[in-house]
Design a protein around this motif. Structure first.
Motif, mmCIF file in Angstrom:
data_model
loop_
_atom_site.group_PDB
_atom_site.id
_atom_site.type_symbol
_atom_site.label_atom_id
_atom_site.label_comp_id
_atom_site.label_asym_id
_atom_site.label_seq_id
_atom_site.Cartn_x
_atom_site.Cartn_y
_atom_site.Cartn_z
ATOM 1 N N VAL A 21 23.623 -43.369 -64.072
ATOM 2 C CA VAL A 21 23.388 -41.952 -63.777
ATOM 3 C C VAL A 21 23.539 -41.710 -62.276
ATOM 4 O O VAL A 21 24.099 -40.694 -61.857
ATOM 5 C CB VAL A 21 21.991 -41.523 -64.282
ATOM 6 C CG1 VAL A 21 21.658 -40.118 -63.850
ATOM 7 C CG2 VAL A 21 21.930 -41.626 -65.791
ATOM 8 N N MET A 22 23.081 -42.654 -61.457
ATOM 9 C CA MET A 22 23.242 -42.526 -60.008
ATOM 10 C C MET A 22 24.726 -42.499 -59.653
ATOM 11 O O MET A 22 25.166 -41.680 -58.847
ATOM 12 C CB MET A 22 22.561 -43.681 -59.285
ATOM 13 C CG MET A 22 22.700 -43.601 -57.779
ATOM 14 S SD MET A 22 22.082 -45.043 -56.883
ATOM 15 C CE MET A 22 23.323 -46.254 -57.298
ATOM 16 N N TYR A 23 25.518 -43.373 -60.256
ATOM 17 C CA TYR A 23 26.960 -43.397 -59.993
ATOM 18 C C TYR A 23 27.599 -42.054 -60.350
ATOM 19 O O TYR A 23 28.400 -41.518 -59.579
ATOM 20 C CB TYR A 23 27.623 -44.530 -60.773
ATOM 21 C CG TYR A 23 29.120 -44.447 -60.713
ATOM 22 C CD1 TYR A 23 29.810 -44.875 -59.587
ATOM 23 C CD2 TYR A 23 29.851 -43.916 -61.767
ATOM 24 C CE1 TYR A 23 31.181 -44.776 -59.518
ATOM 25 C CE2 TYR A 23 31.221 -43.813 -61.702
ATOM 26 C CZ TYR A 23 31.885 -44.242 -60.580
ATOM 27 O OH TYR A 23 33.250 -44.131 -60.509
ATOM 28 N N GLU A 24 27.252 -41.505 -61.495
ATOM 29 C CA GLU A 24 27.815 -40.211 -61.903
ATOM 30 C C GLU A 24 27.437 -39.114 -60.914
ATOM 31 O O GLU A 24 28.267 -38.270 -60.560
ATOM 32 C CB GLU A 24 27.339 -39.843 -63.303
ATOM 33 C CG GLU A 24 27.936 -40.699 -64.385
ATOM 34 C CD GLU A 24 27.403 -40.340 -65.761
ATOM 35 O OE1 GLU A 24 26.797 -39.264 -65.931
ATOM 36 O OE2 GLU A 24 27.588 -41.160 -66.675
ATOM 37 N N ALA A 25 26.189 -39.120 -60.456
ATOM 38 C CA ALA A 25 25.738 -38.119 -59.488
ATOM 39 C C ALA A 25 26.491 -38.277 -58.171
ATOM 40 O O ALA A 25 26.918 -37.288 -57.566
ATOM 41 C CB ALA A 25 24.235 -38.232 -59.265
ATOM 42 N N MET A 26 26.668 -39.516 -57.718
ATOM 43 C CA MET A 26 27.395 -39.746 -56.472
ATOM 44 C C MET A 26 28.833 -39.261 -56.586
ATOM 45 O O MET A 26 29.343 -38.586 -55.683
ATOM 46 C CB MET A 26 27.374 -41.236 -56.119
ATOM 47 C CG MET A 26 26.027 -41.749 -55.693
ATOM 48 S SD MET A 26 25.979 -43.539 -55.479
ATOM 49 C CE MET A 26 26.880 -43.712 -53.959
ATOM 50 N N ARG A 27 29.474 -39.586 -57.676
ATOM 51 C CA ARG A 27 30.858 -39.155 -57.890
ATOM 52 C C ARG A 27 30.955 -37.639 -57.857
ATOM 53 O O ARG A 27 31.810 -37.076 -57.158
ATOM 54 C CB ARG A 27 31.371 -39.705 -59.218
ATOM 55 C CG ARG A 27 32.831 -39.377 -59.483
ATOM 56 C CD ARG A 27 33.246 -39.742 -60.879
ATOM 57 N NE ARG A 27 32.449 -38.934 -61.804
ATOM 58 C CZ ARG A 27 32.056 -39.339 -62.990
ATOM 59 N NH1 ARG A 27 32.370 -40.528 -63.425
ATOM 60 N NH2 ARG A 27 31.344 -38.558 -63.759
ATOM 61 N N ASP A 28 30.070 -36.968 -58.568
ATOM 62 C CA ASP A 28 30.102 -35.501 -58.614
ATOM 63 C C ASP A 28 29.782 -34.887 -57.252
ATOM 64 O O ASP A 28 30.468 -33.970 -56.803
ATOM 65 C CB ASP A 28 29.116 -34.974 -59.656
ATOM 66 C CG ASP A 28 29.542 -35.301 -61.072
ATOM 67 O OD1 ASP A 28 30.704 -35.709 -61.290
ATOM 68 O OD2 ASP A 28 28.685 -35.165 -61.980
ATOM 69 N N LEU A 29 28.745 -35.389 -56.597
ATOM 70 C CA LEU A 29 28.349 -34.824 -55.307
ATOM 71 C C LEU A 29 29.435 -34.987 -54.263
ATOM 72 O O LEU A 29 29.759 -34.045 -53.533
ATOM 73 C CB LEU A 29 27.060 -35.486 -54.812
ATOM 74 C CG LEU A 29 25.776 -35.029 -55.486
ATOM 75 C CD1 LEU A 29 24.634 -35.958 -55.104
ATOM 76 C CD2 LEU A 29 25.453 -33.604 -55.084
ATOM 77 N N TYR A 30 30.017 -36.164 -54.163
ATOM 78 C CA TYR A 30 31.018 -36.407 -53.139
ATOM 79 C C TYR A 30 32.350 -35.747 -53.480
ATOM 80 O O TYR A 30 33.131 -35.447 -52.588
ATOM 81 C CB TYR A 30 31.166 -37.897 -52.866
ATOM 82 C CG TYR A 30 29.907 -38.472 -52.262
ATOM 83 C CD1 TYR A 30 29.335 -37.901 -51.123
ATOM 84 C CD2 TYR A 30 29.262 -39.554 -52.832
ATOM 85 C CE1 TYR A 30 28.167 -38.393 -50.578
ATOM 86 C CE2 TYR A 30 28.096 -40.061 -52.283
ATOM 87 C CZ TYR A 30 27.562 -39.475 -51.157
ATOM 88 O OH TYR A 30 26.402 -39.966 -50.613
ATOM 89 N N HIS A 31 32.598 -35.510 -54.742
ATOM 90 C CA HIS A 31 33.809 -34.784 -55.135
ATOM 91 C C HIS A 31 33.658 -33.304 -54.788
ATOM 92 O O HIS A 31 34.580 -32.690 -54.267
ATOM 93 C CB HIS A 31 34.071 -34.953 -56.633
ATOM 94 C CG HIS A 31 35.242 -34.161 -57.122
ATOM 95 N ND1 HIS A 31 36.530 -34.518 -56.835
ATOM 96 C CD2 HIS A 31 35.307 -33.021 -57.856
ATOM 97 C CE1 HIS A 31 37.353 -33.628 -57.385
ATOM 98 N NE2 HIS A 31 36.629 -32.715 -58.003
ATOM 99 N N LEU A 32 32.494 -32.736 -55.053
ATOM 100 C CA LEU A 32 32.268 -31.313 -54.811
ATOM 101 C C LEU A 32 32.032 -31.000 -53.341
ATOM 102 O O LEU A 32 32.399 -29.931 -52.861
ATOM 103 C CB LEU A 32 31.070 -30.825 -55.636
ATOM 104 C CG LEU A 32 31.259 -30.875 -57.149
ATOM 105 C CD1 LEU A 32 29.953 -30.542 -57.848
ATOM 106 C CD2 LEU A 32 32.348 -29.903 -57.568
#
Length: 62
Positions: A21-32
């Protein structure tokens, strides 16, 4: 409370889930918002650090 019930007796599984879940959040945050995202340590503390305690690092043999 749902995580507690779902992962009762499976602390390793809970740790793996929290890291995912942390990985998914990091991916989304840094993409946005790649320039103003939170520090990785802040995300680790929020998603993983509160989970099941891990063994302390062992001292290397003398």
């Amino acid at each position: 409370m749902l995580l507690r019930a779902e992962y009762d007796g499976n602390l390793t599984g809970l740790s793996i889930y929290l890291a995912g879940v942390m990985y998914e959040a990091m991916r989304d945050l840094y993409h946005l918002n790649p320039h103003d995202g939170p520090e990785p340590k802040a995300l680790f503390d929020r998603f993983v650090a509160w989970g099941p305690s891990r063994r302390p690092a062992s001292e290397p043999p003398a």
